[in-house]
Structures are given as structure tokens and as C-alpha cells.
Enzyme design. Structure first.
Site, PDB file in Angstrom:
ATOM      1  N   ASP A 178       0.834  -1.202   0.000  1.00 53.75           N
ATOM      2  CA  ASP A 178       0.000   0.000   0.000  1.00 53.75           C
ATOM      3  C   ASP A 178       0.869   1.253   0.000  1.00 53.75           C
ATOM      4  O   ASP A 178       1.395   1.675   1.032  1.00 53.75           O
ATOM      5  CB  ASP A 178      -0.915   0.014   1.229  1.00 53.75           C
ATOM      6  CG  ASP A 178      -1.826   1.229   1.252  1.00 53.75           C
ATOM      7  OD1 ASP A 178      -2.004   1.862   0.179  1.00 53.75           O
ATOM      8  OD2 ASP A 178      -2.364   1.546   2.322  1.00 53.75           O
ATOM      9  N   LYS A 190       1.520   7.981   0.469  1.00 53.91           N
ATOM     10  CA  LYS A 190       1.983   8.049   1.848  1.00 53.91           C
ATOM     11  C   LYS A 190       3.335   8.752   1.902  1.00 53.91           C
ATOM     12  O   LYS A 190       4.179   8.557   1.018  1.00 53.91           O
ATOM     13  CB  LYS A 190       2.143   6.631   2.427  1.00 53.91           C
ATOM     14  CG  LYS A 190       0.856   5.859   2.612  1.00 53.91           C
ATOM     15  CD  LYS A 190       1.148   4.468   3.162  1.00 53.91           C
ATOM     16  CE  LYS A 190      -0.107   3.615   3.259  1.00 53.91           C
ATOM     17  NZ  LYS A 190      -1.014   4.083   4.303  1.00 53.91           N
ATOM     18  N   ASP A 196       0.037  -4.905   4.760  1.00 54.13           N
ATOM     19  CA  ASP A 196      -1.357  -4.492   4.611  1.00 54.13           C
ATOM     20  C   ASP A 196      -2.251  -5.612   4.071  1.00 54.13           C
ATOM     21  O   ASP A 196      -3.425  -5.405   3.800  1.00 54.13           O
ATOM     22  CB  ASP A 196      -1.453  -3.261   3.704  1.00 54.13           C
ATOM     23  CG  ASP A 196      -2.573  -2.313   4.121  1.00 54.13           C
ATOM     24  OD1 ASP A 196      -3.050  -2.416   5.269  1.00 54.13           O
ATOM     25  OD2 ASP A 196      -2.975  -1.479   3.289  1.00 54.13           O
ATOM     26  N   ASP A 231      -5.868   6.503  -0.280  1.00 57.27           N
ATOM     27  CA  ASP A 231      -5.220   5.744   0.784  1.00 57.27           C
ATOM     28  C   ASP A 231      -6.243   5.143   1.749  1.00 57.27           C
ATOM     29  O   ASP A 231      -5.868   4.464   2.701  1.00 57.27           O
ATOM     30  CB  ASP A 231      -4.225   6.628   1.551  1.00 57.27           C
ATOM     31  CG  ASP A 231      -3.243   5.819   2.374  1.00 57.27           C
ATOM     32  OD1 ASP A 231      -3.043   4.631   2.066  1.00 57.27           O
ATOM     33  OD2 ASP A 231      -2.676   6.371   3.337  1.00 57.27           O
ATOM     34  N   GLU A 240      -8.159   2.730   0.877  1.00 55.08           N
ATOM     35  CA  GLU A 240      -8.455   1.736  -0.157  1.00 55.08           C
ATOM     36  C   GLU A 240      -8.953   0.418   0.405  1.00 55.08           C
ATOM     37  O   GLU A 240      -9.665  -0.329  -0.273  1.00 55.08           O
ATOM     38  CB  GLU A 240      -7.208   1.499  -1.017  1.00 55.08           C
ATOM     39  CG  GLU A 240      -6.194   0.499  -0.495  1.00 55.08           C
ATOM     40  CD  GLU A 240      -5.572   0.872   0.846  1.00 55.08           C
ATOM     41  OE1 GLU A 240      -5.208  -0.043   1.606  1.00 55.08           O
ATOM     42  OE2 GLU A 240      -5.454   2.071   1.149  1.00 55.08           O
ATOM     43  N   ARG A 254     -11.135  -0.327   2.632  1.00 55.46           N
ATOM     44  CA  ARG A 254     -12.598  -0.423   2.735  1.00 55.46           C
ATOM     45  C   ARG A 254     -13.248  -0.646   1.365  1.00 55.46           C
ATOM     46  O   ARG A 254     -14.341  -1.205   1.282  1.00 55.46           O
ATOM     47  CB  ARG A 254     -13.150   0.832   3.425  1.00 55.46           C
ATOM     48  CG  ARG A 254     -12.961   2.129   2.686  1.00 55.46           C
ATOM     49  CD  ARG A 254     -13.081   3.347   3.597  1.00 55.46           C
ATOM     50  NE  ARG A 254     -11.962   3.431   4.528  1.00 55.46           N
ATOM     51  CZ  ARG A 254     -11.851   4.373   5.468  1.00 55.46           C
ATOM     52  NH1 ARG A 254     -12.791   5.289   5.611  1.00 55.46           N
ATOM     53  NH2 ARG A 254     -10.803   4.393   6.268  1.00 55.46           N
TER      54      ARG A 254
END
Length: 503
Positions: A270, A277, A288, A347, A349, A351
Site C-alpha cells: 500500500d 503516503k 497491509d 489511501d 483503499e 474499505r
């Protein structure tokens, strides 16, 4: 993995490289715990006094090594602290035994065989010590080419004072082995570098395990995902050179009366996507996919244990990367459920991929759905790095999950789902936005997921963002790196579902 054997021998009589004994923190100094009587006798009853001279107190996780005297067939005695001496008539706490065994196993890395003479007074004690030792002996060395750069794990754990022919003791050891193997499978996947573990490779690992353990595996590739309308998963994965996957892995039992669906977030790396990030926040983002690893491991564990319940795992696998084709803030995705989502932050993502998997899992109308995800930094701020959150649309199920986690030795805490936070996800262009209020962000994420759970289905969400990846020094049976968080809780949950303890 480290071998596990049961022996009726005493700690002094079994030939090994080291013998592990327990020490408690008594009112007047360290006290030798049950199980170490024969070893204490070899010290003429002065083992506690000797340990005190060496600075031992019996504090939890404290490790003290000393040469073994004549009369002990091991070369080394390793004393591990169990914490406060139990009150008269009280037994030893299972988690204290797990952590002590894990600390001892870590301290004995590079050793061929150790006799564990800890106070495993019944089958539950046998399982606790065995589980802790097998988890503590874990080492991830797949990428080490220089053998001098790290010791290998402890080779064999021999539980002395156990009864190999006792059905309860044997079953306890078998369960400990199966669960520890699967926790360690999850750890291996989490620790694997993202250049090797991408969605395609993860799916292949599930297929291989499916063949080995008689599981039914279905893999939807990018073409099938587009055709099926999985806009959330495709929206997250479209910026990567490695396309996403949705993997279904199912264990069925002919006598099962209940079906539990487990949904795991599997972002193999991620970067944050276009909402990139910053440095300092992306170095560990290979972890992740820890939710998907936990789900996968749980399904395999259920098969190994022959649990009389159907368990279906859904692994939503994608790599969240920036790129010319990546989803942008402001884009609207049409999800598998038919709902539309305005993406305000790429970010957020996890969900999105979970939403598609939850909707798909709901179509099969299971008795319960539990999703597992390293979902929000907000939950880490709320609960710290050792406790995962539990949210649910059913208070009774949330309580049952909390009790199950505690029973399994995993720290968890029930969290609310305040309906007033939903309004913050209102979108002027779509059915819902993927972001809401910053304060209570972990709760907002749970509320978002609930929107994609089928009507009338019992559901819970585990946010394991805190404990999934341990960046500090190892402790107890917890290593540095991937921890396998939630596997033990989920395995116990499906066992309870099989016997009517939940659902």
C-alpha cells in the site's frame, strides 16, 4: 517448523540441550514453579536461591540461564519468569504459560532440543505451553543466504510430564501444532517482500494449499473482476502493473450446520496510491495484507482440525500504487453491490476492496461474516499496537468475539458504531464517500463497511492495524515483523460455531 513431542520423563531425566523450568515472583523472592521438582532436587532444593543470586525475580518473561548440575541430563537450565505466584488452589494463567514458553523458545534459538518442564498440569496447560513454544520458536529466514547472519529456530520442543497416550493431552498437542503452523503461515506471508508476494502470487499460494488440504479454491482474475462488476477491487488495483484478484477458499464438513464467512483485506503493498503516503509511513506496508493472511490461515486450520462447520474465506487482493491508470481523488466507483462510492482519498483503499468482498460473501447468506483488516491508523491511535478492535451490527456477537479473543490470548476491545458519524460520508455525486470525519476515523471505516453487508446477516469487523506487524523488540511468543494477529481468535470462533457456542 519446530517439532513437538510429549514425554512422561521428568525435566531432569530427559536428555536434551536445555531444560526449561518456570519461576514465579513470590512474596520473599523467586519460587520454583510446579513441573521443575526433579530439577530443583538436583540443586539440593536450592534452585530458587541460586536464581535469586543471579538476579532473577520471577517476573514475567524474564530469562535466566545457568549450567545444569549432575543429575540433570541437559547441559543448561533455563529459568523463565511466570509472574506472580498463583494464590493457593489457583492454577497458572494460560497466557502467562504461552508467553513464558515463547520467551524460552526464543532464547534457545539455534538449539536442537529443549525439554519444557513448565507447569502444564492438564490438557489446557499442555496446549498453552505447546502453543507458546511453537510460536516463540518462529523465525523468518527465507531470504537469508548467509547462515552466520542469524540462528535457526529451536529444533524440538519436548513437553515433559505430559502423557503421550492420554487422549486429552494428545488432542491438545495436535491442536497446538495445527494452530501454530497456521499462525506461522500467516507470519510468513506478511513478512514476504512485496516484490515476491503480489496478488497473483498470493492467489497461487492459496491454490497450492487448497490442493494439499482438500479446499475448494476459486480465483477471479482482472477480466473476471471487470465482468463481474467488482468496481472497488478493480478501482484500487488498476494503478499497479500486477492486477488484483478475488480469491474464494472454502472448507466444508458433511456434518456442518453452520457456515461462517471470513473476509480479509489483502493489499499486498500500500503506497497510498495517488494520495501517496509520506516517508516514514510506507516502509512496512507489505503488511497491509495481514487480514487476508489471517483468513487464509484460519480456513486451512479448520480443515486440519476437522471442525464441523463450513468456513469460506474471501481474500480481496490488490496492490495500491500510483500510475497513469490509477484511481484519482474525486473518481466515482460502482461497487459490486451496485452502490456508487466517491473516492476522496485513495489511501482509504482497504474499505473499497472489502466492500466488494463483503457484498459477494453476503450473496451466499452465511450465518455470520467476520472481516479482518489492517484498516485504520485511527484505531492504532485509539488502542495502541497490541490490541485489535471489534465492531459489529450485533452486540451479542461482538461480546462473543471479545470473549473468544481473550480466551485465545489475543488482546481485543469492543468498539461502538455511532450512527451519527454516517452523515459525514454523504457525497454530492455518489451514494457514499470513502471518507468521513477524521475524529473517530476507525469507527467511520466500520460504518462504511456495514453499508455493504447483506440485510439480516450477523457481521463483525476486526481492525488489526495495531497488532498485525510488530516493529519493536520481540516479547513472549511475539516476533519482530508479522504476528499472525487474529488467527487464533478466528479458529476458536469457528470451533465455537460448530458446537453451538456462538451463532
Amino acid at each position: 517448523m519446530t517439532a513437538l513431542t510429549l514425554s512422561t520423563s521428568s525435566g531432569a531425566a530427559l536428555r536434551a540441550d536445555a531444560v526449561v523450568i518456570g519461576v514465579t515472583k513470590g512474596a520473599k523472592g523467586p519460587e520454583v514453579a510446579a513441573g521443575a521438582e526433579a530439577v530443583d532436587a538436583a540443586f539440593d532444593g536450592k534452585l530458587a536461591a541460586t536464581l535469586e543470586l543471579l538476579g532473577a525475580s520471577g517476573g514475567e518473561g524474564e530469562v535466566t540461564k545457568l549450567p545444569a548440575p549432575s543429575g540433570v541430563k541437559s547441559a543448561v537450565v533455563l529459568a523463565v519468569g511466570l509472574g506472580e505466584t498463583p494464590a493457593d488452589g489457583a492454577g497458572y494463567d494460560a497466557e502467562a504459560l504461552r508467553r513464558a514458553a515463547g520467551a524460552a523458545a526464543r532464547a534457545l534459538s539455534g538449539t536442537k532440543k529443549a525439554a519444557f518442564a513448565l507447569p502444564a498440569e492438564d490438557a489446557a496447560g499442555v496446549e498453552a505451553v505447546a502453543t507458546g513454544a511453537l510460536l516463540g520458536a518462529y523465525a523468518y529466514s527465507a531470504y537469508r543466504v548467509d547462515s552466520a547472519s542469524g540462528k535457526g529456530p529451536l529444533g524440538e520442543v519436548a513437553l515433559v510430564g505430559a502423557k503421550p497416550r492420554d487422549k486429552a493431552h494428545k488432542a491438545a498437542a495436535e491442536r497446538a501444532t495445527a494452530v501454530a503452523e497456521e499462525v506461522n503461515r500467516a507470519r510468513d506471508l506478511i513478512n514476504m517482500p512485496p516484490n515476491d508476494l503480489n496478488p497473483k502470487a498470493f492467489a497461487a499460494a492459496v491454490q497450492a494449499a487448497g490442493k494439499e488440504h482438500g479446499l475448494k479454491v476459486e480465483v477471479l482474475d482482472e477480466k473476471a473482476l471487470v465482468k463481474g462488476g467488482f468496481g472497488g477491487i478493480m478501482g484500487v488495483g488498476r494503478g499497479s502493473a500486477t492486477p488484483p484478484r478475488l480469491v474464494k477458499v472454502a472448507y466444508t464438513h458433511p456434518k456442518a450446520k453452520k457456515t461462517v464467512a471470513l473476509v480479509g483485506k489483502g493489499i499486498t503493498y500500500d503506497s497510498g496510491g495517488i494520495s501517496l503516503k509520506p516517508p516514514g509511513h510506507n516502509e512496512t506496508m507489505k503488511c497491509d495484507m495481514a487480514g487476508a493472511a489471517a483468513v487464509f490461515a484460519t480456513v486451512v486450520a479448520a480443515a486440519k482440525l476437522g471442525v464441523q462447520v463450513n468456513v469460506t474465506g474471501w481474500l480481496a487482493l490488490a496492490e495500491n500504487m500510483p500510475g497513469g491508470n490509477a484511481t484519482r481523488p474525486g473518481d466515482v466507483l460502482k461497487m459490486y453491490s451496485g452502490k456508487t462510492v466517491e473516492v476522496l482519498n485513495t489511501d482509504a483503499e482497504g474499505r473499497l476492496v472489502l466492500a466488494d468482498a463483503l457484498a459477494r460473501a453476503s450473496e451466499e447468506n452465511p450465518d455470520a461474516i467476520v472481516d479482518v483488516a489492517t484498516l485504520t491508523g485511527a484505531m492504532v491511535l485509539a488502542l495502541g499496537t497490541r490490541t485489535f478492535a471489534i465492531m459489529s451490527n450485533d452486540d451479542g456477537f461482538r461480546t462473543a468475539l471479545h470473549e473468544t479473543a481473550t480466551e485465545s490470548g489475543e488482546q481485543a476491545w469492543p468498539m461502538p458504531m455511532p450512527p451519527e458519524l454516517l452523515k459525514a460520508m454523504d457525497s454530492p455525486v455518489a451514494d457514499i464517500a470513502n471518507m468521513g470525519e477524521r475524529m473517530g476515523g476507525g469507527l467511520v471505516a466500520g460504518l462504511f463497511l456495514q453499508e455493504f453487508v447483506g440485510e439480516g446477516i450477523t457481521w463483525a469487523h476486526l481492525d488489526i492495524a495495531g497488532p498485525a506487524f510488530h516493529e519493536g523488540a520481540p516479547f513472549g511468543y511475539t516476533p519482530k515483523g508479522g504476528t499472525g494477529s487474529a488467527v487464533r481468535t478466528l479458529v476458536r470462533l469457528v470451533e465455537k460455531a460448530a458446537t453451538g457456542g456462538v451463532l
